[in-house]
Design a protein around this motif. Structure first.
Motif, PDB file in Angstrom:
ATOM      1  N   UNK A 140     -19.193  11.035 -17.215  1.00 16.04           N
ATOM      2  CA  UNK A 140     -18.381  10.080 -16.470  1.00 16.04           C
ATOM      3  C   UNK A 140     -16.993   9.911 -17.058  1.00 16.04           C
ATOM      4  N   UNK A 141     -16.872   9.967 -18.384  1.00 11.80           N
ATOM      5  CA  UNK A 141     -15.602   9.635 -19.024  1.00 11.80           C
ATOM      6  C   UNK A 141     -15.024  10.758 -19.897  1.00 11.80           C
ATOM      7  N   UNK A 142     -15.852  11.376 -20.717  1.00 12.02           N
ATOM      8  CA  UNK A 142     -15.320  12.352 -21.672  1.00 12.02           C
ATOM      9  C   UNK A 142     -14.853  13.609 -20.968  1.00 12.02           C
ATOM     10  N   UNK A 143     -15.634  14.090 -20.013  1.00 16.01           N
ATOM     11  CA  UNK A 143     -15.310  15.363 -19.351  1.00 16.01           C
ATOM     12  C   UNK A 143     -13.942  15.326 -18.669  1.00 16.01           C
ATOM     13  N   UNK A 144     -13.502  14.168 -18.264  1.00 23.25           N
ATOM     14  CA  UNK A 144     -12.219  14.080 -17.566  1.00 23.25           C
ATOM     15  C   UNK A 144     -11.207  13.238 -18.332  1.00 23.25           C
ATOM     16  N   UNK A 145     -11.411  11.905 -18.353  1.00 20.63           N
ATOM     17  CA  UNK A 145     -10.385  11.016 -18.899  1.00 20.63           C
ATOM     18  C   UNK A 145     -10.037  11.334 -20.350  1.00 20.63           C
ATOM     19  N   UNK A 146     -11.039  11.371 -21.223  1.00 20.01           N
ATOM     20  CA  UNK A 146     -10.741  11.504 -22.652  1.00 20.01           C
ATOM     21  C   UNK A 146     -10.213  12.890 -23.005  1.00 20.01           C
ATOM     22  N   UNK A 147     -10.760  13.917 -22.390  1.00 13.47           N
ATOM     23  CA  UNK A 147     -10.250  15.259 -22.678  1.00 13.47           C
ATOM     24  C   UNK A 147      -8.830  15.439 -22.141  1.00 13.47           C
ATOM     25  N   UNK A 148      -8.496  14.771 -21.036  1.00 16.20           N
ATOM     26  CA  UNK A 148      -7.129  14.844 -20.539  1.00 16.20           C
ATOM     27  C   UNK A 148      -6.157  14.140 -21.479  1.00 16.20           C
ATOM     28  N   UNK A 149      -6.583  13.001 -22.045  1.00 16.87           N
ATOM     29  CA  UNK A 149      -5.752  12.328 -23.044  1.00 16.87           C
ATOM     30  C   UNK A 149      -5.564  13.213 -24.270  1.00 16.87           C
ATOM     31  N   UNK A 248     -17.262  -4.283 -27.293  1.00 14.56           N
ATOM     32  CA  UNK A 248     -16.734  -5.555 -27.763  1.00 14.56           C
ATOM     33  C   UNK A 248     -15.498  -6.030 -27.032  1.00 14.56           C
ATOM     34  N   UNK A 249     -14.770  -5.134 -26.396  1.00 18.08           N
ATOM     35  CA  UNK A 249     -13.573  -5.501 -25.641  1.00 18.08           C
ATOM     36  C   UNK A 249     -13.188  -4.342 -24.742  1.00 18.08           C
ATOM     37  N   UNK A 250     -12.376  -4.623 -23.765  1.00 16.62           N
ATOM     38  CA  UNK A 250     -11.797  -3.578 -22.927  1.00 16.62           C
ATOM     39  C   UNK A 250     -10.617  -2.997 -23.680  1.00 16.62           C
ATOM     40  N   UNK A 251     -10.631  -1.691 -23.877  1.00 21.61           N
ATOM     41  CA  UNK A 251      -9.628  -1.076 -24.742  1.00 21.61           C
ATOM     42  C   UNK A 251      -9.483   0.397 -24.403  1.00 21.61           C
ATOM     43  N   UNK A 252      -8.245   0.829 -24.232  1.00 24.50           N
ATOM     44  CA  UNK A 252      -7.947   2.264 -24.115  1.00 24.50           C
ATOM     45  C   UNK A 252      -6.740   2.541 -24.988  1.00 24.50           C
ATOM     46  N   UNK A 253      -6.916   3.394 -25.986  1.00 26.21           N
ATOM     47  CA  UNK A 253      -5.806   3.676 -26.876  1.00 26.21           C
ATOM     48  C   UNK A 253      -5.997   5.003 -27.601  1.00 26.21           C
ATOM     49  N   UNK A 254      -4.868   5.565 -28.002  1.00 25.35           N
ATOM     50  CA  UNK A 254      -4.835   6.736 -28.875  1.00 25.35           C
ATOM     51  C   UNK A 254      -4.219   6.286 -30.191  1.00 25.35           C
ATOM     52  N   UNK A 255      -4.873   6.603 -31.306  1.00 29.64           N
ATOM     53  CA  UNK A 255      -4.353   6.229 -32.620  1.00 29.64           C
ATOM     54  C   UNK A 255      -4.107   7.494 -33.428  1.00 29.64           C
ATOM     55  N   UNK A 256      -2.864   7.672 -33.858  1.00 29.44           N
ATOM     56  CA  UNK A 256      -2.487   8.772 -34.733  1.00 29.44           C
ATOM     57  C   UNK A 256      -2.429   8.211 -36.157  1.00 29.44           C
ATOM     58  N   UNK A 257      -3.307   8.650 -37.029  1.00 31.32           N
ATOM     59  CA  UNK A 257      -3.245   8.206 -38.420  1.00 31.32           C
ATOM     60  C   UNK A 257      -2.560   9.277 -39.256  1.00 31.32           C
TER      61      UNK A 257
END
Length: 404
Positions: A140-149, A248-257
Motif C-alpha cells: 500500500x505504501x512502500x511500493x509507491x510512496x516511499x520508494x518514490x521519495x 504515535x502521530x501523523x508524520x511524513x518526513x525525510x531525515x538526512x543525518x
C-alpha cells in the motif's frame, strides 16, 4: 464516441479526452480494451488513460496490467497517478536539491551517514479493510510512496526538466538498489500489526478487531526496510524506510543525518548535549525544511547546544497551494507526465520488494499483534538500524498551530 464527437462539434474544437480509471486493477484491462476497440485510444495526441494504485499485487500482475494498457495505449498516453508526487512539499525536494548550490556538494556518501524516510498515520484502516486485507503496508505504501521519495532524495541531477529525463534518473535509483536475497529478509525488513491502544486520549481497537478484518489476519499494518544503493554517490549509505497505521502521530518526513566531525575540538563539558547535524524535509502535517546543528549558548563559558533553522511554507508563501490531485489532474490535461510513474518504474519497484513479500507470505506472523495503537511500531522496527549502530531520529514536535 458519438457523444464525444458531438461535443467537439458543439465546442468547435477537438477536446482533450481523459479516461480516469479509479477502479480496482482488475478492471484496467477491460476498460482499456473497450476504449481501444471503439477507436478512442487511437487518438494519440489527445486521448489519455489515468489509472490509480494499486498497480498490481506483485511483479507478475504489474507486468500484466502494463501489457494490457499497452495493447490499446502508447506509454506516453498512460498516466499512473500517485498523489504523493503531487504534493508541493514532495515537488520541493527537487527544487531544494537542484536550485540551490549549498547542499548538493555534500549530498553524498562523503558527508551523509544515513537517510530515513517515514510515513506514519494515526488512522487505522477505516473503511478500507477489504482492500487492506489484500494489500498490507508494504504494497500500500512502500511500493509507491516511499520508494518514490527515495528516488527524489537519491537521484542524480537531471539535464533538464523533461518528463522522461526526470523519470530516467529516478529509474537509475531503482536499478541501483541492491537486490535482497530471501535469506536476508529477516535482517533488512520488519513488519508489525497494531493491537488495541490509545489515540488522542481515546481507546481504539486493534487491526483484527476492525470491521471486515479476519480475526487471525497475517496482514502487516507496519513495514520497515533497510535499502542500499550500489552507485558512486551512495555506496555505503543505508536508507531506512518505515510506514505504519495507528502510529504515535501523523508524520511524513525525510531525515538526512550527516556524518560527525572527524574530531571534537571542544572539551567534553562543552558538548554534553551533542547531537548529529540533521536536515529534515517535512512533508506533513508540518510543511517545511529544518536544519539541526550545534551552536554556542550565550554566556561566558563555551557551551554547545542543538539549535534549528527553519523554512516554513505557511510563513514563506501566503497564497493557497493546490491539492496534490489538482496538480496531477492539471498535468494530465497539459499532457505533462513528469510527476507520473512509467511502466518500467512500477516494475522496478515491485522487483525490489518481491523477496520480502515472498518470505512474509510463506511465514505466518505468530507475534501479531505486536505494537499497541498510538506507539511507533514494533520493537523489530528498530532492528535494521540497531544492527548498524543507529536509531530512528525522534519525531519532530508539531506546535498546536500545526507548525514545527
Amino acid at each position: 464516441v458519438e457523444v464525444l464527437e458531438g461535443l467537439d462539434r458543439e465546442w468547435e474544437a477537438r477536446a482533450q479526452q481523459v479516461f480516469y480509471a479509479a477502479t480496482p486493477p482488475s478492471f484496467f484491462e477491460p476498460i482499456a480494451s473497450q476504449l481501444g476497440a471503439t477507436g478512442l485510444a487511437a487518438q494519440r495526441t489527445r486521448a489519455r488513460m489515468v489509472v490509480e494504485k494499486p498497480l498490481g499485487h506483485d511483479l507478475l500482475s504489474a507486468r500484466a496490467i502494463n501489457a494490457a494498457l499497452a495493447r490499446s495505449f502508447e506509454e506516453k498516453q498512460i498516466f499512473r497517478i500517485d498523489h504523493y508526487l503531487g504534493k508541493e512539499t514532495t515537488q520541493n525536494i527537487l527544487a531544494f536539491r537542484f536550485a540551490n548550490p549549498m547542499f548538493e556538494p555534500i549530498w553524498d556518501r562523503r558527508y551523509v551517514e544515513f537517510v530515513t524516510i517515514s510515513v506514519a498515520e494515526s488512522l487505522g484502516v477505516e473503511r478500507r479493510a477489504v482492500y487492506y486485507e489484500q494489500a498490507g503496508a508494504l504494497r500500500d505504501m512502500v511500493q509507491n510512496h516511499l520508494l518514490q521519495l527515495l528516488c527524489l532524495v537519491a537521484m542524480e541531477p537531471p539535464v533538464n526538466f523533461d518528463a522522461d529525463e526526470i523519470r530516467n534518473k529516478k529509474l537509475d535509483v531503482m536499478r541501483a538498489i541492491r537486490p535482497i536475497h530471501h535469506d536476508q529478509v529477516a535482517e533488512v525488513a520488519a513488519r508489525g500489526q497494531y493491537g488495541q491502544g490509545w489515540i488522542d486520549g481515546q481507546r481504539v481497537p486493534g487491526y483484527r478487531q476492525e470491521e471486515g478484518v479476519a480475526n487471525d489476519s497475517p496482514v502487516e499494518t507496519f513495514a520497515a526496510m533497510r535499502l542500499s544503493l550500489d552507485n558512486w554517490r551512495w555506496q555505503g549509505v543505508p536508507f531506512y524506510l518505515r510506514t505504519g497505521k495507528r502510529m504515535g502521530a501523523r508524520l511524513s518526513e525525510v531525515v538526512i543525518q550527516f556524518r560527525s566531525v572527524p574530531h571534537r575540538t571542544f572539551p567534553p563539558n562543552a558538548s554534553l548535549e551533542w547531537r548529529p547535524a540533521r536536515l529534515r524535509l517535512s512533508l506533513q502535517p508540518y510543511e517545511g525544511i529544518v536544519l539541526e546543528f550545534m551552536a554556542k549558548q550565550p554566556g561566558l563559558s563555551m557551551v554547545l547546544r542543538p539549535v534549528e533553522m527553519r523554512f516554513d511554507y505557511a510563513e514563506a508563501f501566503t497564497g493557497p497551494s493546490p491539492s496534490a490531485y489538482e496538480t496531477l489532474l492539471y498535468d494530465v490535461m497539459e499532457n505533462d507526465s513528469t510527476l507520473f510513474m512509467r511502466a518500467d518504474q512500477v516494475e522496478a519497484a515491485w522487483s525490489v520488494l518481491m523477496p520480502v513479500l515472498d518470505v512474509w507470505r510463506a511465514s505466518y506472523p505468530t507475534e501479531f499483534p505486536d505494537y499497541p495503537a498510538g506507539s511507533w511500531g514494533p520493537h523489530s522496527a528498530s532492528m535494521p538500524l540497531v544492527r548498524d549502530g543507529y536509531t530512528w531520529p525522534p519525531p519532530m514536535k508539531v506546535r498546536p498551530n500545526g507548525r514545527g
